[in-house]
Motif scaffolding. Sequence first.
Motif, PDB file in Angstrom:
ATOM      1  N   ASN A  53       0.827  -1.202   0.000  1.00 39.85           N
ATOM      2  CA  ASN A  53       0.000   0.000   0.000  1.00 39.85           C
ATOM      3  C   ASN A  53       0.863   1.255   0.000  1.00 39.85           C
ATOM      4  N   ASP A  56       1.898   1.957  -3.455  1.00 37.75           N
ATOM      5  CA  ASP A  56       0.817   2.607  -4.203  1.00 37.75           C
ATOM      6  C   ASP A  56       0.698   4.076  -3.835  1.00 37.75           C
ATOM      7  N   ASN A  59       3.514   6.027  -5.433  1.00 42.83           N
ATOM      8  CA  ASN A  59       3.225   6.213  -6.856  1.00 42.83           C
ATOM      9  C   ASN A  59       2.146   7.266  -7.057  1.00 42.83           C
ATOM     10  N   GLY A  60       1.136   7.243  -6.163  1.00 40.12           N
ATOM     11  CA  GLY A  60       0.058   8.210  -6.263  1.00 40.12           C
ATOM     12  C   GLY A  60       0.532   9.634  -6.058  1.00 40.12           C
ATOM     13  N   LEU A  73      -7.123   5.646  -0.624  1.00 45.75           N
ATOM     14  CA  LEU A  73      -6.154   4.604  -0.946  1.00 45.75           C
ATOM     15  C   LEU A  73      -5.414   4.089   0.280  1.00 45.75           C
ATOM     16  N   ALA A 128      -8.741   3.257  -6.569  1.00 41.16           N
ATOM     17  CA  ALA A 128      -8.051   3.801  -5.385  1.00 41.16           C
ATOM     18  C   ALA A 128      -8.749   3.475  -4.074  1.00 41.16           C
ATOM     19  N   SER A 153      -5.277   1.013 -11.416  1.00 36.37           N
ATOM     20  CA  SER A 153      -3.823   1.062 -11.313  1.00 36.37           C
ATOM     21  C   SER A 153      -3.341   1.722 -10.029  1.00 36.37           C
ATOM     22  N   ALA A 154      -4.121   2.659  -9.481  1.00 41.25           N
ATOM     23  CA  ALA A 154      -3.666   3.390  -8.291  1.00 41.25           C
ATOM     24  C   ALA A 154      -3.475   2.474  -7.093  1.00 41.25           C
ATOM     25  N   ALA A 155      -4.263   1.401  -7.019  1.00 40.01           N
ATOM     26  CA  ALA A 155      -4.184   0.484  -5.874  1.00 40.01           C
ATOM     27  C   ALA A 155      -3.741  -0.908  -6.295  1.00 40.01           C
ATOM     28  N   GLU A 156      -3.075  -1.018  -7.428  1.00 42.64           N
ATOM     29  CA  GLU A 156      -2.785  -2.344  -7.991  1.00 42.64           C
ATOM     30  C   GLU A 156      -1.945  -3.206  -7.058  1.00 42.64           C
ATOM     31  N   ASN A 157      -0.933  -2.640  -6.435  1.00 41.80           N
ATOM     32  CA  ASN A 157      -0.079  -3.440  -5.538  1.00 41.80           C
ATOM     33  C   ASN A 157      -0.846  -3.885  -4.300  1.00 41.80           C
ATOM     34  N   SER A 158      -1.618  -2.974  -3.706  1.00 40.98           N
ATOM     35  CA  SER A 158      -2.422  -3.318  -2.530  1.00 40.98           C
ATOM     36  C   SER A 158      -3.422  -4.414  -2.864  1.00 40.98           C
TER      37      SER A 158
END
Length: 420
Positions: A53, A56, A59-60, A73, A128, A153-158
């Motif tokens: 998170n 993310d 990145n955000g 997010l 997000a 994409s904003a929360a892709e890793n989370s």
Amino acid sequence: MSTAVAVSFTEKLEAARTASTVLATTKADVKNAALLAIAAAVVAGADRILPANELDLANGRENGLSVGLQDRLRLDAARLAGLADAVEQIAALTDPVGEVVRGSTLPNGVSLSQVRVPFGVIGAIYEARPNVTIDIAALALKSGNAVVLRGGSAAENSNRVLVEIIQEALASVGLPVESVQTIDEFGRDGAKQLMQARGLVDVLIPRGSANLINTVVTESTVPVIETGAGVVHVYLDESADVEMAVEVVSNSKVQRPSVCNALETLLVHESAAARVLPPVLSRLRELGVTLHSDETALAIFPDAEPATDDDWSTEYMSLDLAVRVVPDLDGAVDHIRRYSTHHTESIVTNDLARAERFLAEVDSAVVMINASTRFTDGGEFGFGAEVGISTQKLHARGPMGLPELTSTKWIVRGSGQVRA
């Protein structure tokens, strides 16, 4: 239990369809065991979730993600504990599958019953909001549905880590891991394919900005349950109690400004404006709110910016608030009809007749008297969590919990009867 890894978009959806047939007949105790395993895994998996998170969030920030979306997010230990608690609450709720909605016996002895059944495969497109990954997965599982998630994409890793944790919990109780899947790896093209996956996906639920929701509604061939943006109003009527107005307005705006049930426009009866605006707006300014006021409100409380026409239709998702003085209740209702997204509206008043008129004439999913708009929430309504706030009028409206993720079918039991 199938553990094959689906490598293509279509294979993922076909695997979800297969999983949905298993979930449709899974007993409540097994589904509850899966939910409790998910709740425990969310807390125990903090060391996996929070670094993803933070990546993310970094990145955000680098990509200029708004402060409001950054708040949506963000995950931390307290929010993970809240998510786990919500999943446990869902496990404790009555399983809606098989509930008899209505029934009768015909004069010829044929027995009819309408019962709740799962949709099958639910698609969700959102942005997000990693909490939605847990909320929708839990509600879908309890209501017997498989779910395919496009979390953006904003929360892709989370979301990737959260889905991994959910799938591990499902495997631990013997349910198909394909019951909950993400298609984030397919990017925007995956979202477009999901919107066109009629026959593999039974219903699609978008959550996010007005632009995202409108895109899904207009481009999808899959049936859509429309959740709405929140241009939310509070109207202070002529008889509004000052102390109550201060508390309701400040809580509605400031308690968590980035969410869809936060107040965005304050309307005030002109006869009450000089009495209620100074204390209400003073509290808001103390709390860091930037005011966008019409000419009348500015004359009463100058510590504000002049409002523009765009302010009345803006969902700020920040510490900003539009303020307008209206002639009377009719003026407030007219303003709401023009600018509302039909999410939540509240009136503060001591006049019962006006309160009842407001309830009757305002056409939104949730209409309130003397209460903060922040109560429009599945958890607050006792649903454990929510899939979203539906602002449409078909099938579901308002906070969507377990029953709203089911359809019905008719069961007919006879003993050889034929129609004359």
